[in-house]
Write a protein that holds these residues in place. Structure first.
Motif, mmCIF file in Angstrom:
data_model
loop_
_atom_site.group_PDB
_atom_site.id
_atom_site.type_symbol
_atom_site.label_atom_id
_atom_site.label_comp_id
_atom_site.label_asym_id
_atom_site.label_seq_id
_atom_site.Cartn_x
_atom_site.Cartn_y
_atom_site.Cartn_z
ATOM 1 N N GLN A 294 68.937 -49.222 103.291
ATOM 2 C CA GLN A 294 68.879 -47.770 103.455
ATOM 3 C C GLN A 294 67.435 -47.269 103.443
ATOM 4 N N PHE B 110 77.455 -45.850 99.035
ATOM 5 C CA PHE B 110 78.683 -45.438 99.700
ATOM 6 C C PHE B 110 79.301 -44.221 99.027
ATOM 7 N N GLU C 201 83.714 -49.693 98.436
ATOM 8 C CA GLU C 201 82.343 -50.192 98.428
ATOM 9 C C GLU C 201 81.511 -49.687 97.247
ATOM 10 N N ARG D 180 83.266 -51.595 93.526
ATOM 11 C CA ARG D 180 83.506 -52.977 93.127
ATOM 12 C C ARG D 180 83.711 -53.825 94.361
ATOM 13 N N SER E 157 70.036 -63.483 88.793
ATOM 14 C CA SER E 157 70.703 -63.660 90.091
ATOM 15 C C SER E 157 70.778 -62.368 90.889
ATOM 16 N N SER F 152 69.557 -59.265 93.095
ATOM 17 C CA SER F 152 68.470 -58.881 93.991
ATOM 18 C C SER F 152 68.357 -57.373 94.190
ATOM 19 N N HIS F 153 69.272 -56.586 93.643
ATOM 20 C CA HIS F 153 69.233 -55.134 93.883
ATOM 21 C C HIS F 153 68.021 -54.494 93.209
ATOM 22 N N THR F 154 67.335 -53.630 93.954
ATOM 23 C CA THR F 154 66.124 -53.019 93.402
ATOM 24 C C THR F 154 66.104 -51.493 93.474
ATOM 25 N N SER G 114 68.854 -53.586 84.096
ATOM 26 C CA SER G 114 69.806 -52.945 85.005
ATOM 27 C C SER G 114 70.305 -53.988 85.995
ATOM 28 N N VAL H 172 73.508 -54.653 89.031
ATOM 29 C CA VAL H 172 74.660 -54.080 89.739
ATOM 30 C C VAL H 172 75.419 -55.088 90.602
ATOM 31 N N ASN H 173 74.988 -56.342 90.644
ATOM 32 C CA ASN H 173 75.623 -57.271 91.592
ATOM 33 C C ASN H 173 76.920 -57.882 91.067
ATOM 34 N N GLY I 70 80.316 -56.064 86.143
ATOM 35 C CA GLY I 70 81.284 -57.049 86.642
ATOM 36 C C GLY I 70 81.646 -56.735 88.077
HETATM 37 C C1 B12 Z 1 72.006 -51.388 98.974
HETATM 38 C C2 B12 Z 1 72.940 -52.470 98.506
HETATM 39 C C3 B12 Z 1 72.528 -53.782 98.722
HETATM 40 C C4 B12 Z 1 71.183 -54.167 99.338
HETATM 41 C C5 B12 Z 1 70.172 -54.195 98.191
HETATM 42 C C6 B12 Z 1 68.728 -54.193 98.603
HETATM 43 C C7 B12 Z 1 67.862 -54.072 97.394
HETATM 44 N N1 B12 Z 1 66.850 -54.895 97.319
HETATM 45 O O1 B12 Z 1 68.106 -53.256 96.535
HETATM 46 C C8 B12 Z 1 71.535 -55.555 99.915
HETATM 47 C C9 B12 Z 1 72.130 -55.357 101.299
HETATM 48 C C10 B12 Z 1 70.415 -56.549 100.029
HETATM 49 C C11 B12 Z 1 72.659 -55.979 98.968
HETATM 50 C C12 B12 Z 1 72.994 -57.275 98.701
HETATM 51 C C13 B12 Z 1 74.055 -57.662 97.919
HETATM 52 N N2 B12 Z 1 74.983 -56.897 97.353
HETATM 53 CO CO1 B12 Z 1 74.819 -54.995 97.322
HETATM 54 N N3 B12 Z 1 74.977 -53.179 97.431
HETATM 55 C C14 B12 Z 1 74.193 -52.176 97.873
HETATM 56 C C15 B12 Z 1 74.875 -50.810 97.747
HETATM 57 C C16 B12 Z 1 75.482 -50.472 99.110
HETATM 58 C C17 B12 Z 1 74.008 -49.653 97.282
HETATM 59 C C18 B12 Z 1 73.212 -49.950 96.014
HETATM 60 C C19 B12 Z 1 72.146 -48.895 95.811
HETATM 61 O O2 B12 Z 1 71.201 -48.846 96.535
HETATM 62 N N4 B12 Z 1 72.329 -48.007 94.850
HETATM 63 C C20 B12 Z 1 71.393 -46.931 94.528
HETATM 64 C C21 B12 Z 1 71.092 -46.942 93.048
HETATM 65 C C22 B12 Z 1 70.182 -45.803 92.680
HETATM 66 O O3 B12 Z 1 72.347 -46.798 92.394
HETATM 67 P P1 B12 Z 1 72.943 -47.965 91.452
HETATM 68 O O4 B12 Z 1 72.325 -49.229 91.773
HETATM 69 O O5 B12 Z 1 74.412 -47.912 91.480
HETATM 70 O O6 B12 Z 1 72.460 -47.437 90.038
HETATM 71 C C23 B12 Z 1 72.981 -46.218 89.517
HETATM 72 C C24 B12 Z 1 73.965 -46.468 88.388
HETATM 73 O O7 B12 Z 1 74.617 -47.712 88.529
HETATM 74 C C25 B12 Z 1 73.169 -46.310 87.145
HETATM 75 N N5 B12 Z 1 72.548 -47.479 86.541
HETATM 76 C C26 B12 Z 1 72.032 -48.587 87.101
HETATM 77 N N6 B12 Z 1 71.489 -49.364 86.172
HETATM 78 C C27 B12 Z 1 71.651 -48.750 84.984
HETATM 79 C C28 B12 Z 1 71.286 -49.091 83.704
HETATM 80 C C29 B12 Z 1 71.582 -48.246 82.632
HETATM 81 C C30 B12 Z 1 71.190 -48.635 81.259
HETATM 82 C C31 B12 Z 1 72.283 -47.028 82.876
HETATM 83 C C32 B12 Z 1 72.622 -46.101 81.763
HETATM 84 C C33 B12 Z 1 72.645 -46.681 84.165
HETATM 85 C C34 B12 Z 1 72.329 -47.548 85.210
HETATM 86 O O8 B12 Z 1 72.129 -45.448 87.500
HETATM 87 C C35 B12 Z 1 71.844 -45.443 88.900
HETATM 88 C C36 B12 Z 1 71.765 -44.025 89.384
HETATM 89 O O9 B12 Z 1 73.004 -43.367 89.275
HETATM 90 C C37 B12 Z 1 75.993 -51.115 96.695
HETATM 91 C C38 B12 Z 1 77.289 -50.323 96.831
HETATM 92 C C39 B12 Z 1 77.165 -48.844 96.575
HETATM 93 N N7 B12 Z 1 76.715 -48.413 95.421
HETATM 94 O O10 B12 Z 1 77.463 -48.090 97.427
HETATM 95 C C40 B12 Z 1 76.255 -52.609 96.930
HETATM 96 C C41 B12 Z 1 76.732 -53.482 95.783
HETATM 97 C C42 B12 Z 1 75.977 -53.111 94.528
HETATM 98 N N8 B12 Z 1 76.367 -54.888 96.222
HETATM 99 C C43 B12 Z 1 77.202 -55.738 95.863
HETATM 100 C C44 B12 Z 1 77.097 -57.131 96.163
HETATM 101 C C45 B12 Z 1 78.200 -58.030 95.652
HETATM 102 C C46 B12 Z 1 76.014 -57.641 96.873
HETATM 103 C C47 B12 Z 1 75.803 -59.078 97.323
HETATM 104 C C48 B12 Z 1 76.225 -60.177 96.363
HETATM 105 C C49 B12 Z 1 76.420 -59.326 98.697
HETATM 106 C C50 B12 Z 1 77.857 -59.094 98.789
HETATM 107 N N9 B12 Z 1 78.722 -59.990 98.402
HETATM 108 O O11 B12 Z 1 78.245 -58.064 99.264
HETATM 109 C C51 B12 Z 1 74.291 -59.074 97.570
HETATM 110 C C52 B12 Z 1 73.502 -59.347 96.282
HETATM 111 C C53 B12 Z 1 72.729 -60.580 96.278
HETATM 112 C C54 B12 Z 1 72.170 -60.833 94.911
HETATM 113 N N10 B12 Z 1 71.475 -61.939 94.776
HETATM 114 O O12 B12 Z 1 72.353 -60.071 93.999
HETATM 115 C C55 B12 Z 1 78.392 -55.146 95.154
HETATM 116 C C56 B12 Z 1 78.454 -55.418 93.660
HETATM 117 C C57 B12 Z 1 79.897 -55.662 93.262
HETATM 118 C C58 B12 Z 1 80.255 -55.260 91.880
HETATM 119 N N11 B12 Z 1 79.341 -55.064 90.959
HETATM 120 O O13 B12 Z 1 81.438 -55.106 91.641
HETATM 121 C C59 B12 Z 1 78.280 -53.642 95.556
HETATM 122 C C60 B12 Z 1 78.844 -52.663 94.531
HETATM 123 C C61 B12 Z 1 79.018 -53.505 96.901
HETATM 124 C C62 B12 Z 1 80.471 -53.938 96.869
HETATM 125 N N12 B12 Z 1 81.412 -53.059 96.595
HETATM 126 O O14 B12 Z 1 80.764 -55.083 97.122
HETATM 127 N N13 B12 Z 1 73.250 -54.943 98.436
#
Ligand code: B12
Lengths: 717, 150
Positions: free
Chosen positions: A176, A247, A280, A283, B17, B19-21, B65, B67-68, B100
């Motif tokens: 993104q 998403f 998406e 989970r 493990s 990679s999310h940043t 943090s 999320v994977n 998870g």
């Molecule tokens: C962008 C993205 C990617 C990019 C990441 C690029 C990068 N370098 O960051 C790419 C395409 C590379 C990618 C890869 C993968 N991804 Co991805 N990805 C996403 C996606 C679409 C958006 C994540 C994002 O950018 N979020 C923006 C940030 C700001 O939000 P956030 O991370 O959720 O954090 C928020 C909260 O969680 C909270 N939070 C986070 N940390 C903490 C800590 C504390 C203490 C607190 C209080 C709050 C908190 O605060 C944040 C702001 O609200 C999500 C799905 C979604 N959310 O829509 C999937 C998702 C996270 N990915 C997922 C997966 C599994 C993967 C992959 C394994 C590939 C796959 N099987 O699909 C690989 C990971 C490889 C690895 N080695 O880890 C899954 C995780 C599944 C789960 N946890 O149940 C998700 C949920 C998608 C899905 N439904 O399958 N991904």
């Protein structure tokens, strides 16, 4: 001997239309295989996927083994840990469908070795795109790994008589907030890198961003640039990734966004689409959720030409994105004849620079903004050799601003879903149940053991009976039967069930049909100038009382366009005069196919359809008629009915057949009237009667409660 | 720009493990806006790198943090190693994100706390509260340190 799975590029070419593919990865081999089988039987043109877990991606075999041993849930399939034999077994259920391995590793040698040995040939990645977004491996090392691994894949597949296929992930990067020009450039550069390693079959990715028209421009630019730069003899196609950023958090919003992805894919001329699911943001999806998303995408893409107001490839102006992407590619290729070396050096000096990327080998000087209209643009182009900016300024981004940009698309579709809630029902109503309902209808000469064999078959298929009706006609000695059943094997697809049922049907000489009730019944409604039945049907559909989908309203007059639009249904005006009749019917036939309509409902449509069309739509064409005494029909019927003092007025819903004015009756109704009714009151009574009789007939028809029996019907209402 | 008092030094990381940043980029900005100094270790951080950095830079709090979906596995392993290392045994540590793959992190909260995290935020927790919560942890840590010195 390991049987190789299908060639990905050849499969895509042969499909001739958009091929859909999930991002599916499950730790347990049996469940992974079940997922692949479900994709193969989903009834859509698909490619199957094995997505690798995160431990395997970072080369942590120990971590993967440990998680498996403890029965913990992994986020993908640990390919290397399971090894080639198990992987081959898992992939074999694809039944000839290509299986692609998606992984995200900057050092993919072991993954490639395993997939080659498992008889597979297709994967994904790139020296930059599987490095910068995926970890901390230095870029120079990733380039070296990818050089070796791509050659190894090419040679390994060749030795096995297969063709290696690699897809660039360069069109996605961090998923993104990356302006399209950099994505297009990266995708083409990684494609060139693969070609330099000897790979001859590649696909170029592009990930959907915040604005669909901008995306279509980018896809046009990608095609142009690839066509210019890829040498002849390279077999390439374009793959769109459905939105890869944050998403929507509601299921309804997510469904809207995935529908938009399919439209962008279709209008943007993608050959393949990687599909996301309604969960998406939450989970990992289940197999059923993946399959539902694939089917939805295929269906949306099939009607995108009519349903979507998006321009197509030829209608957009891609000059800006093409100029930027070309400038980037040219600057990089000027650094070295070796694309890998050029890529490495380009990042070192900032000719390429991915916004918000934390990797050490990315300078991190670029920034993105979302323009008021929703397009992505450069806020800061860092040191990248881009044509001068029109209006962009450098900005300092605060956390809330960043979050807003990250959530821009999610919020847009969540809001759209709330706005559309009136038409689509409450949130989540469109997600797929784990179990599916099927209905079997049949008729055959009445014999013993029929019911026993049918129920025996259902038990074998692990389906449980929800409702069962039968009728044995003593005069014709025919048996009519309708069985509604429920089961999980739904993902195996109704096709498979049909195949399995054939022997039973043949044994008894049955005429039969088997339908999947979870797939909404699609009915096109035709109308002329009287909107009472149309309005009533559309209202019932919206309120959930009539379980069908109406993809379009077709009329020979423009009068009711607003009514259709008000209900949110596309309106097609097909004028019909004496000599345009054949072409009008051709147009109608096209719409029926385009929308994959199951049924056409005539609600006071005043033109007669040709016998040929009626024959083609036998059992799928429903009409509603007024039923008055002979002599009263004709001009001004209600006036005449009033004058004659009719005592009943009636309505008949029936199938239309070619040779009969009035085909098999589905439903009839009447009300009593008397001398006191004015012509207007008679008209109102009649309209209500028609509307309700037609709605019942359509409902029973859609629920497969009507069995045709020559010129009559048997209705299990 | 006016200098603000430093609320504390946060070592921000994900697990080996993951990679999310984007989560890390966002959390860094959020904490910096509240006056924290943040060291952001980026993607796929090996346990050793994290522990060595912590030992060297002595942050007030470790914020993990992930999320994977592997956070509950990697996080537990990581914090056991942090607690086993004499240099980082007392480091205040917090984990959150999507821990998870099922969408329901509640089953992991207790195990992760038992493994050694001071605070565990399951999926859905509001990151907006984080600065205040970390500030409280930092204050508690400093008090304990003073007590030990005295
Ligand atoms: C962008 C993205 C990617 C990019 C990441 C690029 C990068 N370098 O960051 C790419 C395409 C590379 C990618 C890869 C993968 N991804 Co991805 N990805 C996403 C996606 C679409 C958006 C994540 C994002 O950018 N979020 C923006 C940030 C700001 O939000 P956030 O991370 O959720 O954090 C928020 C909260 O969680 C909270 N939070 C986070 N940390 C903490 C800590 C504390 C203490 C607190 C209080 C709050 C908190 O605060 C944040 C702001 O609200 C999500 C799905 C979604 N959310 O829509 C999937 C998702 C996270 N990915 C997922 C997966 C599994 C993967 C992959 C394994 C590939 C796959 N099987 O699909 C690989 C990971 C490889 C690895 N080695 O880890 C899954 C995780 C599944 C789960 N946890 O149940 C998700 C949920 C998608 C899905 N439904 O399958 N991904």
């Amino acid at each position: 001997m390991i049987r190789p799975t299908g060639d990905l590029a050849a499969h895509v070419r042969a499909a001739g239309r958009l091929v859909v593919q999930p991002r599916m990865g499950i730790g347990d081999p049996a469940r992974m295989a079940a997922g692949i089988r479900a994709v193969a039987r989903a009834g859509v043109d698909a490619v199957a996927t094995i997505t690798v877990d995160s431990y395997t991606r970072v080369g942590d075999a120990e971590g993967a083994r440990d998680a498996l041993r403890r029965g913990a849930l992994l986020n993908g399939f640990p390919l290397v840990t399971h090894g080639p034999a198990v992987t081959a077994e898992v992939a074999a259920v694809a039944d000839g469908l290509p299986v692609q391995v998606r992984h995200g590793s900057a050092a993919p040698e072991q993954i490639f070795r395993t997939l080659i040995e498992a008889g597979l040939s297709a994967s994904e990645g790139g020296p930059v795109s599987y490095c910068l977004p995926y970890g901390r491996t230095p870029l120079a090392e990733s380039v070296a790994h990818w050089r070796d691994a791509s050659q190894q894949l090419q040679e390994g597949c060749e030795a096995g008589g297969r063709r290696a296929h690699l897809e660039t992930f360069g069109g996605c990067l961090l998923g993104q907030l990356c302006p399209p020009s950099l994505l297009v450039a990266m995708s083409v550069l990684e494609g060139l890198f693969f070609v330099q390693q000897g790979v001859r079959s590649i696909s170029l990715s592009y990930a959907q961003q915040t604005d669909p028209v901008q995306d279509i421009e980018a896809m046009a630019a990608l095609r142009r640039l690839a066509g210019l730069l890829l040498p002849p003899g390279v077999d390439w196609h374009v793959v769109l990734y459905g939105y890869m950023g944050v998403f929507p958090s509601t299921a309804a919003g997510a469904v809207l966004l995935t529908e938009r992805s399919a439209q962008v894919a279709a209008r943007g001329g993608a050959d393949r689409l990687i599909v996301k699911t309604a969960v998406e943001s939450l989970r990992l999806p289940t197999v059923a959720e993946n399959v539902a998303a694939l089917r939805g995408a295929a269906r949306t893409a099939a009607v995108a030409g009519v349903h979507s107001r998006l321009p197509d490839l030829t209608q957009v102006d891609c000059s800006e994105v093409l100029a930027e992407a070309t400038a980037l590619v040219d600057a990089v290729l000027a650094l070295s004849d070796d694309v890998g070396t050029a890529l490495r050096d380009a990042f070192a000096v900032g000719l390429l620079d991915v916004p918000y990327c934390l990797h050490r080998d990315n300078l991190g000087r670029t920034r993105t903004l979302i323009e008021p209209g929703g397009r992505l643009a450069w806020a800061d182009r860092g040191g990248m050799p881009l044509p001068p900016a029109v209006h962009r300024t450098s900005i300092q981004v605060a956390s809330q601003h960043l979050l807003r940009m990250l959530r821009h698309t999610a919020d847009e579709y969540d809001h759209a879903a709330v706005a559309a809630d009136r038409t689509t029902g409450p949130e989540g109503s469109r997600t797929v149940p784990a179990e599916q309902d099927f209905v079997l209808t049949l008729t055959c000469p009445d014999r013993r053991a029929i019911a026993r064999d049918v129920t025996g078959f259902l038990a074998e298929q692990q389906l449980s009976i929800v409702d069962s009706r039968q009728f044995a006609d003593v005069t014709s000695e025919q048996l009519f039967m309708r069985v509604q059943m429920r089961g999980e094997c739904g993902v195996a697809g109704v096709e498979q069930l049909r195949k399995e049922f054939e022997p039973v049907a043949d044994r008894f000489g049955m005429r039969w049909q088997l339908h999947d009730l979870t797939v909404p019944h699609r009915a096109i409604i035709m109308v002329s100038r009287h909107g009472h039945c149309l309005n009533d049907l559309l209202f019932r559909v919206r309120s959930g009382a009539l379980p069908i989908e109406v993809p379009a309203v077709v009329s020979n007059h423009p009068d009711l366009a607003d009514m259709a639009r008000w209900h949110g249904v596309p309106f097609h005006h097909i004028p019909v005069t004496g000599d345009t009749e054949p072409s009008a019917e051709a147009e109608l036939t096209e719409l029926i196919e385009l929308y994959s309509a199951d049924t056409v409902v005539l609600t006071r449509y005043m033109r007669i359809l040709s016998p040929q069309l009626c024959a083609r739509l036998e059992g799928r064409l429903i009409n509603i008629r007024r039923t008055l005494l002979p002599g009263i029909e004709g001009a001004d019927p209600y006036q005449r009915a009033h004058v004659r003092g009719v005592k009943v007025i009636g309505a008949t819903a029936h199938y239309v057949t070619a040779d009969l004015g009035e085909g098999p009756i589905i439903e009839q109704d009447f009300v009593r009237a008397d001398h006191r009714h004015t012509p207007e009151q008679l008209a109102t009574l009649d309209h209500d009667l028609q509307a309700s009789a037609l709605a019942r007939a359509v409902k029973w028809h859609a629920e497969r409660r009507v069995i045709l029996d020559g010129i009559r019907t048997v209705v299990f209402s | 720009m006016t200098a603000r008092p430093v609320a504390g030094h946060v070592l921000l990381s994900t697990v080996s493990s993951d990679s999310h940043t984007w989560n890390l980029v966002y959390l860094q900005l959020l904490l910096e806006e509240s006056g924290f100094v943040v060291t952001n270790l980026g993607a796929c951080v090996p346990d050793d790198l994290l522990i060595d950095t912590a030992a060297r830079t002595r942050p007030d709090v470790l914020l993990v943090s992930s999320v994977n979906g592997h956070g509950h596995l990697d996080g537990a392993r990581l914090i056991r190693r942090v607690r086993a290392d004499p240099r980082t045994r007392r480091l205040a540590a917090v984990i959150g994100g999507k821990l998870g793959v099922t969408g329901d992190d509640r089953p992991y909260v207790e195990p992760l706390r038992e493994a050694g995290f001071d605070l565990v935020f399951p999926q859905g927790a509001d990151a907006g509260e984080l600065p205040a919560q970390l500030a409280a942890l930092v204050a508690r840590g400093r008090k304990q340190n003073e007590a030990r010195v005295a």
